[in-house]
Design an enzyme around this catalytic site. Sequence first.
Site, mmCIF file in Angstrom:
data_model
loop_
_atom_site.group_PDB
_atom_site.id
_atom_site.type_symbol
_atom_site.label_atom_id
_atom_site.label_comp_id
_atom_site.label_asym_id
_atom_site.label_seq_id
_atom_site.Cartn_x
_atom_site.Cartn_y
_atom_site.Cartn_z
ATOM 1 N N GLU A 110 1.056 4.028 1.638
ATOM 2 C CA GLU A 110 1.563 4.546 2.911
ATOM 3 C C GLU A 110 2.661 3.653 3.485
ATOM 4 O O GLU A 110 3.637 4.148 4.049
ATOM 5 C CB GLU A 110 0.419 4.677 3.934
ATOM 6 C CG GLU A 110 -0.705 5.579 3.486
ATOM 7 C CD GLU A 110 -1.807 4.858 2.705
ATOM 8 O OE1 GLU A 110 -2.884 5.435 2.545
ATOM 9 O OE2 GLU A 110 -1.591 3.708 2.236
ATOM 10 N N HIS A 136 0.856 -1.191 0.000
ATOM 11 C CA HIS A 136 0.000 0.000 0.000
ATOM 12 C C HIS A 136 0.891 1.239 0.000
ATOM 13 O O HIS A 136 2.000 1.221 0.548
ATOM 14 C CB HIS A 136 -0.898 0.021 1.228
ATOM 15 C CG HIS A 136 -1.915 -1.078 1.265
ATOM 16 N ND1 HIS A 136 -2.984 -1.048 2.116
ATOM 17 C CD2 HIS A 136 -2.012 -2.242 0.565
ATOM 18 C CE1 HIS A 136 -3.709 -2.144 1.941
ATOM 19 N NE2 HIS A 136 -3.136 -2.890 1.008
ATOM 20 N N CYS A 193 -1.908 0.270 7.421
ATOM 21 C CA CYS A 193 -1.105 1.459 7.136
ATOM 22 C C CYS A 193 -1.139 2.448 8.295
ATOM 23 O O CYS A 193 -0.123 3.065 8.613
ATOM 24 C CB CYS A 193 -1.585 2.122 5.849
ATOM 25 S SG CYS A 193 -1.263 1.103 4.388
ATOM 26 N N CYS A 249 -5.824 2.317 5.537
ATOM 27 C CA CYS A 249 -6.410 1.151 6.198
ATOM 28 C C CYS A 249 -5.773 0.983 7.584
ATOM 29 O O CYS A 249 -4.834 1.703 7.958
ATOM 30 C CB CYS A 249 -6.188 -0.096 5.344
ATOM 31 S SG CYS A 249 -4.469 -0.656 5.278
#
Length: 159
Positions: free
Chosen positions: A59, A57, A90, A87
């Site tokens: 991040e 992801h 992250c 999420c």
Amino acid sequence: MPLTAADHDPMRRAIEASRQAVAAGNMPFGATLVAPDGRLLWTAQNNQLTSGDCTGHAELVLVRDARAALGAEALRGGTVYASGEPCAMCSGAMFWAGIRRVVFAASQDDIGAALGGDSLPIRSAQVYVGASPAVQVDGPLMGDEAIAVLREAAARLSP
């Protein structure tokens, strides 16, 4: 901390990184890291499909890469601008990296509406409830622009 005009440029860059992620064949997410003094330090994009890493992801890529290149101190007290609301995974990674503010564009509801699929419906602010030190979550900021990228990506992904 209220959103200000200074928040727009790093968010614009995060949304541009989300476009670049889609162009590279990944999910439509990007993130930028800004130091407490306002300097833009790092930009990252989602790479989970091209890397084969489900944790790729934007991040998390940002935390890993910025820490490796700049050192752990560079992240402490910083702000992450994310094209989509982070999420739980992250959010946790950013907390442990020392990030103290998160600004997002598209909300988790926006992401779900545009992309569908699996959902882990824990809002970023909920992850940080009771965190010490606290993490400020602001957004949405420039949500329409981020949602447009999500919709473009969904159109590419649909059969």
